[in-house]
Design an enzyme around this catalytic site. Sequence first.
Site: not given
Ligand code: PLP
Length: 378
Positions: A98, A46, A172, A197
């Site tokens: 998001y 961990r 992000d 992604k």
């Molecule tokens: N940030 C963005 C811009 C996203 O598009 C996403 C998911 O689609 C996330 C964060 C969240 O990531 P995860 O789905 O890997 O938890």
Amino acid sequence: MKFNTKTIHGGQQPEETTGAVMPPVFLTSTFAQSSPGEHKGYAYARGTNPTRTALEKSFAALENGTNAFAFASGMAAVDAVLRLLKPGDEVVAGDDLYGGTYRMFTQLFEKYGLVFSYVDMNVVGNVSSAITKKTKLVWLETPTNPLMKIADIQAISLAVKDINTTILIAVDNTFATPYLQRPLDLGADIVMHSATKYLGGHSDLVMGALMVKDEILAKELHFIQFAAGAIAGPMDAFLALRGIKTLHLRMQRHCENGKAVAEFLKNHSKVGEVFYPGLESHQNHEIAKKQMKDFGGMVSFKLKEATFRFLENTKLFTLAESLGGVESLVNHPVSMSHGSIPEAARLKIGITDSLIRLSVGVEDIDDLLTDLEQALNV
Ligand code: PLP
């Protein structure tokens, strides 16, 4: 090292005992100790695992950070950042986020006493005006999901640090990837990715990443990662590392195809607005040009009619959640990725029923355009 070399070699060494060029998948939860506390740098998985360490070094190299952390999902990475704060602290966030990030802010962390305000980050002054004495974090996405708005990371960082140097700026960077922009170089303190992604790039894992350039912040985040426990597993770490080695190649093609799809849609009689920062008509095209190497593979648009018919009839563009893989995907934000945003909040910023988001993959562009044309004409 230049970026295209870093994707392959950044932070990487052949494995110590065998010389393996790719790190083995260390499927172990624990490590032998010769005496209590005496070990070879790894005690319990961990805390650290060698496969994850290799990936975290690659993550740090890509974003020009000193340290990076791999989490079980993008949301677990966002969660770790929010755990730096305490009740009463305030966060200024972009108004187009998001849906899952918005959901975490409003439905999980508000009840622990964090206070969020949402501003249109197109205008730097909106961010400065929202800052109070209690602001501890500015959270921004650029390009935003799903409206592809662009925030000027450098201008926002300068404006915020001018008010208070201790306010953290987190970006992000999921849509852009470090191939297109590196927020730490532009003044941000933390970069976050849904590595699910483009970094992973093959739609075969769920993972989050944080990258930082400050040792104290790195210690705090490592403590949170270890103490809260939402770590990336070794198999996923291996897959992400393998994906990263072609990030620059994939991104180049995503950008070429994204641009061609945006141009095609812009000139189509059945299509209304097209949201792509590479179009000169995009409201932040100039900032995007200054901040990004190219404009990426995400394209959103509004159909004048028959949105669901289009969504049900693409053949190469698979109707599915997620984005950033080699294959093209189509998404309906209102009912899918952004379904958790209340109707009034999403309509206010333009996430309407006719909005469609494309993750343009790396297939042959002729086939992608043929698919879009046939689905528009069903
Ligand atoms: N940030 C963005 C811009 C996203 O598009 C996403 C998911 O689609 C996330 C964060 C969240 O990531 P995860 O789905 O890997 O938890």
